[in-house]
Scaffold this motif. Structure first.
Motif, short mmCIF file in Angstrom:
data_model
loop_
_atom_site.label_atom_id
_atom_site.label_comp_id
_atom_site.label_asym_id
_atom_site.label_seq_id
_atom_site.Cartn_x
_atom_site.Cartn_y
_atom_site.Cartn_z
N LYS B 44 23.07 -47.93 62.96
CA LYS B 44 23.31 -47.79 61.51
C LYS B 44 22.60 -48.88 60.73
CE LYS B 44 27.73 -48.26 62.14
NZ LYS B 44 27.79 -48.44 63.59
N THR B 45 22.85 -50.13 61.12
CA THR B 45 22.23 -51.24 60.39
C THR B 45 20.71 -51.18 60.52
OG1 THR B 45 24.20 -52.60 60.71
CG2 THR B 45 22.17 -53.75 60.17
N SER B 46 20.22 -50.83 61.70
CA SER B 46 18.77 -50.72 61.88
C SER B 46 18.19 -49.68 60.92
CB SER B 46 18.45 -50.32 63.32
OG SER B 46 19.01 -51.23 64.21
N GLN B 84 24.82 -56.15 52.47
CA GLN B 84 24.48 -56.24 53.89
C GLN B 84 25.74 -56.45 54.74
OE1 GLN B 84 21.78 -59.28 52.86
NE2 GLN B 84 19.97 -58.18 53.55
N GLN B 85 25.57 -56.21 56.04
CA GLN B 85 26.73 -56.28 56.93
C GLN B 85 27.27 -57.70 57.04
OE1 GLN B 85 26.13 -54.40 60.73
NE2 GLN B 85 28.11 -55.01 61.49
N GLU B 86 26.38 -58.68 57.24
CA GLU B 86 26.88 -60.05 57.35
C GLU B 86 27.10 -60.61 55.96
OE1 GLU B 86 22.99 -60.58 58.28
OE2 GLU B 86 23.68 -58.61 58.88
N LEU B 160 25.69 -49.59 51.29
CA LEU B 160 26.79 -50.46 51.71
C LEU B 160 26.94 -50.43 53.22
CD1 LEU B 160 29.35 -49.09 49.10
CD2 LEU B 160 27.99 -51.16 48.89
N ASP B 161 26.70 -51.57 53.85
CA ASP B 161 26.85 -51.66 55.30
C ASP B 161 28.20 -52.30 55.62
OD1 ASP B 161 26.40 -51.60 57.98
OD2 ASP B 161 24.50 -52.68 57.94
N GLU B 162 29.15 -51.47 55.95
CA GLU B 162 30.52 -51.90 56.26
C GLU B 162 31.14 -52.76 55.16
OE1 GLU B 162 31.23 -53.29 60.18
OE2 GLU B 162 29.65 -52.07 61.07
N PRO B 163 31.31 -52.17 53.97
CA PRO B 163 31.79 -52.98 52.84
C PRO B 163 33.23 -53.44 52.99
CG PRO B 163 31.69 -50.67 52.23
CD PRO B 163 31.05 -50.78 53.58
MG MG Z 1 25.70 -52.65 61.78
#
Ligand code: MG
Ligand code: ATP
Lengths: 261, 304
Positions: B44-46, B84-86, B160-163
């Motif tokens: 997903k993030t990629s 972003q996720q982080e 939104l990556d894992e908000p």
């Molecule tokens: Mg990810």
């Protein structure tokens, strides 16, 4: 996909970010360049200087303090720029992920890195300028040539900032910075014609010292402070400029390799 | 303008020997909230990183706002907001300065930046913490600030990556409400999450991916109907007689070790029958959820 390198004036945005952070603590940042010369001048001028007496530098006789004070400015330029793009940039890149956040905006990696380098150079120019004021008050900078000093600081700052960024692009962790500092920065600090004239060294060591960018920066700063500009200084200018261009390209390439996956 | 904000065809991402994204195709229409679901390491993030031009595409085609990303990328990026996720808020700056500084990265005029900043601080209930340092914020406030930051450029597409990862139920509901408001306002959203409830509630359409491939695509309710049915019956503890019984009746079930989940499509009386026949076990009837679909499709093994 082909790599598209785009650099616009947007790097200023990164520079502004760092300036903003700097301004939050400017009072603390201003102290070292103001106090350091006073400490050094006291220790070296009164303590060591009386031991050394006058000696010949180039074709003139000179006391220790006027010889050493400009070198202190050169060293300050080196340290401020190098530490900013090594430790400080590494923290922003690796721990704070500030670069990642920037790359989610229209900024490119190249602009981020240029902004960082430009900021580090700015920081060293500020420090050099503050120090120049102090040593000018002590009568250790001669004018008008002394007016050129900030311009020299810009070039020196850019050079050492780029060098720091090259290491940031390759070190695996923050402890590894000890290596270039121990093997590169500290020898430069000692053997670049800073504390004693290079002609006191054996000829092979003099040649080696001429490879150090700090040697050339010291020559330039000292010439400005002593009002002794000479045509041969062009080579030092060219050397620093070449060093800056080469290392900044290396830094951009290294950072691209490190961050773009 | 084309109605497709994102369109991706046979998109690939490889890292040395690993294929993180293995030829996926999907599209997101304007005004839609689109979900990208999958277990850890699904890619997903990629995928998202390729979408916003952070990482180079290894293969396939990618269009944003109807245009190839390689052209006009700067213009495209100025229309996207990314969370972003982080966590990467700027810890050297206050809450307000985080927004103002981020606005500058987009070259927003100062007046616009200030207006948006104040508006977003209010929208995410952060105005009373505007001068606080990031390090002093709770996880929920940080996440809200990340969302606010992603909206600073008034984007046409929000990624939104894992908000809501790591948020308590209150904060999560608050974030959902904000996202629903934004969606109602016509914003296109691409969302990844590990909370199936979140995906079911927010997403108009979604894909479930695993090991770099898309397994299914559809509307949450349709996927539930198609892969699980209307309701499921959970029975614990499971045993051989129960499994034999289910198998002879031709009922589909998933065995989770301590618990069986029986998919019930047709038999309205199944729950009563099971509860009668297998008294002494705990039988629970509940509506089928997206989580059942997810587990059914991606299996039960841990990833990575
Ligand atoms: Mg990810
Ligand atoms: N920079 C990288 N170098 C090498 N492999 C990577 C890199 N980034 C991701 N991967 C690998 O690619 C695969 C997909 O990772 P990705 O981060 O896209 O998954 P994800 O779906 O976002 O997972 P999660 O839900 O845990 O965030 C993983 O196997 C991961 O280890």
């Amino acid at each position: 996909m082909k790599r598209v390198v785009t650099i616009s004036r947007r790097w200023v945005r990164v520079w502004q970010r760092n300036l903003k952070v700097y301004r939050q603590t400017w009072k603390i940042s201003f102290l070292p360049p103001l106090l350091e010369p006073i400490f050094y001048l006291a220790a070296f001028g009164i303590g060591l200087g009386s031991l050394v007496g006058d000696f010949t530098y180039g074709s003139r006789s000179i006391a220790y303090l006027p010889f050493f004070a400009p070198a202190l400015v050169a060293i300050t330029i080196m340290y401020n720029a190098f530490f900013e793009t090594s430790y400080a940039s590494f923290v922003r890149m690796y721990y704070q992920k500030t670069f990642d956040a920037m790359l989610a905006t229209p900024l490119t990696l190249e602009e981020v890195i240029i902004g960082e380098i430009a900021w580090a150079a700015t920081k060293s120019v500020i420090a050099a300028f503050l120090m120049q004021i102090v040593i000018s008050l002590a009568g250790l900078v001669q004018y008008p040539a002394g007016l050129l000093l900030p311009a020299v600081a810009v070039l020196g700052g850019l050079t050492f900032a780029s060098i720091g960024m090259v290491f940031t692009s390759i070190v695996p962790n923050i402890e590894t910075f000890n290596l270039p500092i121990f093997l590169f920065v500290t020898p430069m600090f000692l053997f670049s014609g800073t504390f004693f004239p290079l002609q006191n060294l054996p000829i092979w060591a003099q040649r080696l010292a001429c490879l150090f960018p700090l040697t050339h920066l010291t020559l330039l700063v000292r010439a400005c402070a002593l009002n002794s500009l000479a045509p041969s200084l062009i080579w030092s200018l060219v050397y620093l400029l070449t060093f800056f261009l080469a290392t900044s390209l290396l830094a951009l390439r290294g950072m691209h390799k490190r961050l773009i996956k | 303008m084309t109605p497709e904000v994102i369109s991706v065809a046979r998109l690939k991402k490889t890292f040395a020997t690993l294929t993180a994204v293995d030829g996926i195709s999907f599209f997101v229409k304007r005004g839609e909230c689109f979900g990208l679901l999958g277990p850890n390491g699904a890619g997903k993030t990629s995928t998202i990183r390729m979408l916003y031009g952070y990482s180079p595409v290894s293969g396939g085609e990618l269009r944003l706002f109807g245009q190839r990303m390689s052209k006009n990328w700067r213009c495209a990026k100025s229309r996207i907001g990314i969370c972003q996720q982080e966590d990467n808020l700027d810890p050297d700056l206050s809450v307000r300065d985080n927004l103002l500084t981020y606005a500058r990265y987009f070259d927003l005029p100062t007046g616009t930046a200030q207006q948006s900043t104040e508006h977003l601080l209010r929208f995410f209930s952060l105005e009373h913490r505007a001068e606080t340092n990031i390090r002093e914020l709770s996880g929920g406030m940080k996440r809200r600030l990340v969302l606010a930051r992603a909206l600073i450029n008034n984007p046409d597409l929000l990624i939104l990556d894992e908000p809501t990862t790591g948020l308590d139920p209150q904060s999560r509901h608050q974030v959902w409400e904000r996202l629903e408001e934004l969606r109602t306002g016509g914003l296109t959203i691409l969302l990844t999450t590990h909370y199936m409830e979140e995906a079911a509630r927010l997403c108009d359409r979604l894909v479930i991916m695993d090991q770099g491939r898309i397994l299914v695509e559809g509307r949450p309710q349709e996927l539930i109907e198609k892969y699980v049915g209307r309701e499921v019956i959970e029975i614990s503890p499971p045993d051989a007689t129960l499994q034999d019984y289910l198998e002879t009746r031709g009922l589909y079930y998933e065995n989770f070790g301590q618990r069986l989940v029986v998919h019930n499509r047709a038999d309205a009386a199944l729950f009563a029958t099971l509860a009668d026949n297998f008294a002494g076990r705990r039988c629970t009837l509940r509506p089928a959820t997206l989580e059942d679909v997810f587990l059914h499709l991606t299996g039960k093994e841990l990833r990575e």
